[in-house]
Scaffold this motif. Structure first.
Motif, PDB file in Angstrom:
ATOM      1  N   MET A   1      -3.057   4.092 -16.605  1.00 53.73           N
ATOM      2  CA  MET A   1      -3.310   4.955 -14.695  1.00 53.73           C
ATOM      3  C   MET A   1      -2.506   3.925 -14.271  1.00 53.73           C
ATOM      4  O   MET A   1      -2.989   1.923 -13.874  1.00 53.73           O
ATOM      5  CB  MET A   1      -4.633   4.589 -15.555  1.00 53.73           C
ATOM      6  N   ILE A   2      -2.416   4.224 -12.806  1.00 54.22           N
ATOM      7  CA  ILE A   2      -1.566   3.363 -11.701  1.00 54.22           C
ATOM      8  C   ILE A   2      -2.990   3.501 -10.333  1.00 54.22           C
ATOM      9  O   ILE A   2      -3.458   5.056 -10.510  1.00 54.22           O
ATOM     10  CB  ILE A   2      -0.946   3.917 -11.368  1.00 54.22           C
ATOM     11  N   LYS A   3      -3.258   3.130  -9.553  1.00 52.08           N
ATOM     12  CA  LYS A   3      -4.255   3.203  -8.640  1.00 52.08           C
ATOM     13  C   LYS A   3      -3.358   3.016  -7.469  1.00 52.08           C
ATOM     14  O   LYS A   3      -2.244   2.796  -6.871  1.00 52.08           O
ATOM     15  CB  LYS A   3      -5.221   2.073  -8.172  1.00 52.08           C
ATOM     16  N   LEU A   4      -3.340   4.375  -6.262  1.00 54.56           N
ATOM     17  CA  LEU A   4      -2.934   4.669  -5.352  1.00 54.56           C
ATOM     18  C   LEU A   4      -3.640   5.148  -4.066  1.00 54.56           C
ATOM     19  O   LEU A   4      -4.845   5.114  -4.599  1.00 54.56           O
ATOM     20  CB  LEU A   4      -1.886   5.783  -5.269  1.00 54.56           C
ATOM     21  N   THR A   5      -2.467   5.161  -2.543  1.00 56.13           N
ATOM     22  CA  THR A   5      -3.981   5.531  -1.495  1.00 56.13           C
ATOM     23  C   THR A   5      -3.618   6.444  -1.146  1.00 56.13           C
ATOM     24  O   THR A   5      -2.055   6.855  -1.062  1.00 56.13           O
ATOM     25  CB  THR A   5      -3.433   4.476  -0.402  1.00 56.13           C
ATOM     26  N   ASN A   8      -2.350   8.470   5.252  1.00 53.72           N
ATOM     27  CA  ASN A   8      -3.528   8.966   6.324  1.00 53.72           C
ATOM     28  C   ASN A   8      -4.961   8.609   5.604  1.00 53.72           C
ATOM     29  O   ASN A   8      -5.528   9.074   6.954  1.00 53.72           O
ATOM     30  CB  ASN A   8      -3.108   9.541   6.697  1.00 53.72           C
ATOM     31  N   SER A   9      -4.798   7.688   5.092  1.00 50.54           N
ATOM     32  CA  SER A   9      -6.546   7.626   4.519  1.00 50.54           C
ATOM     33  C   SER A   9      -7.356   6.121   5.500  1.00 50.54           C
ATOM     34  O   SER A   9      -5.928   4.983   4.876  1.00 50.54           O
ATOM     35  CB  SER A   9      -6.521   7.267   3.071  1.00 50.54           C
ATOM     36  N   ASP A  10      -7.956   6.195   5.919  1.00 52.54           N
ATOM     37  CA  ASP A  10      -8.259   4.841   6.531  1.00 52.54           C
ATOM     38  C   ASP A  10      -9.305   3.874   5.763  1.00 52.54           C
ATOM     39  O   ASP A  10      -9.127   2.718   6.852  1.00 52.54           O
ATOM     40  CB  ASP A  10      -8.716   5.045   8.372  1.00 52.54           C
ATOM     41  N   SER A  11      -9.819   4.744   4.264  1.00 52.01           N
ATOM     42  CA  SER A  11     -10.907   3.427   3.903  1.00 52.01           C
ATOM     43  C   SER A  11     -10.181   3.486   2.470  1.00 52.01           C
ATOM     44  O   SER A  11      -9.424   4.020   2.211  1.00 52.01           O
ATOM     45  CB  SER A  11     -12.231   3.625   4.193  1.00 52.01           C
ATOM     46  N   GLY A  14      -9.794   6.789   0.190  1.00 58.66           N
ATOM     47  CA  GLY A  14      -9.070   7.403   0.000  1.00 58.66           C
ATOM     48  C   GLY A  14      -8.208   6.439  -1.234  1.00 58.66           C
ATOM     49  O   GLY A  14      -7.128   7.663  -1.433  1.00 58.66           O
ATOM     50  N   GLU A  15      -8.563   5.921  -1.365  1.00 57.39           N
ATOM     51  CA  GLU A  15      -8.020   5.351  -3.343  1.00 57.39           C
ATOM     52  C   GLU A  15      -8.153   6.124  -4.429  1.00 57.39           C
ATOM     53  O   GLU A  15      -8.740   6.472  -4.697  1.00 57.39           O
ATOM     54  CB  GLU A  15      -8.456   3.650  -3.633  1.00 57.39           C
ATOM     55  N   PHE A  16      -7.445   6.503  -5.236  1.00 57.66           N
ATOM     56  CA  PHE A  16      -7.505   7.565  -5.799  1.00 57.66           C
ATOM     57  C   PHE A  16      -6.687   6.881  -7.873  1.00 57.66           C
ATOM     58  O   PHE A  16      -5.559   5.855  -7.360  1.00 57.66           O
ATOM     59  CB  PHE A  16      -7.034   8.607  -6.533  1.00 57.66           C
ATOM     60  N   ILE A  17      -7.028   7.211  -8.755  1.00 58.66           N
ATOM     61  CA  ILE A  17      -6.298   6.690 -10.181  1.00 58.66           C
ATOM     62  C   ILE A  17      -5.974   7.834 -10.228  1.00 58.66           C
ATOM     63  O   ILE A  17      -5.865   8.718 -10.755  1.00 58.66           O
ATOM     64  CB  ILE A  17      -7.105   6.147 -11.315  1.00 58.66           C
TER      65      ILE A  17
END
Length: 68
Positions: A1-5, A8-11, A14-17
């Motif tokens: 699993m990797i964390k990405l953004t 155009n997410s300001d906060s 917007g992060e997701f796995i």
């Protein structure tokens, strides 16, 4: 699993796995577009090279056996 953004997410919202096993292709168009094995496309903030680095780190971690 990797964390990405998400693109155009300001906060941090917007992060997701993402399960890296579902990645089919990664392109820069110039935005980074990840195509999944189910053909869904995700646009992320991270450059393509960074996504590749995270996938490689994830896969290395899977192949590392714990010391007992």
């Amino acid at each position: 699993m990797i964390k990405l953004t998400k693109f155009n997410s300001d906060s941090k919202k917007g992060e997701f796995i993402l399960n890296a096993e579902h990645i089919q292709t990664i392109e820069e168009t110039p935005d980074t577009v990840i195509t999944l094995t189910n053909e869904k496309k995700l646009i992320v903030e991270e450059p393509m090279e960074e996504v590749v680095r995270r996938v490689m780190k994830y896969r290395r971690a899977l192949n590392t056996s714990p010391v007992r």
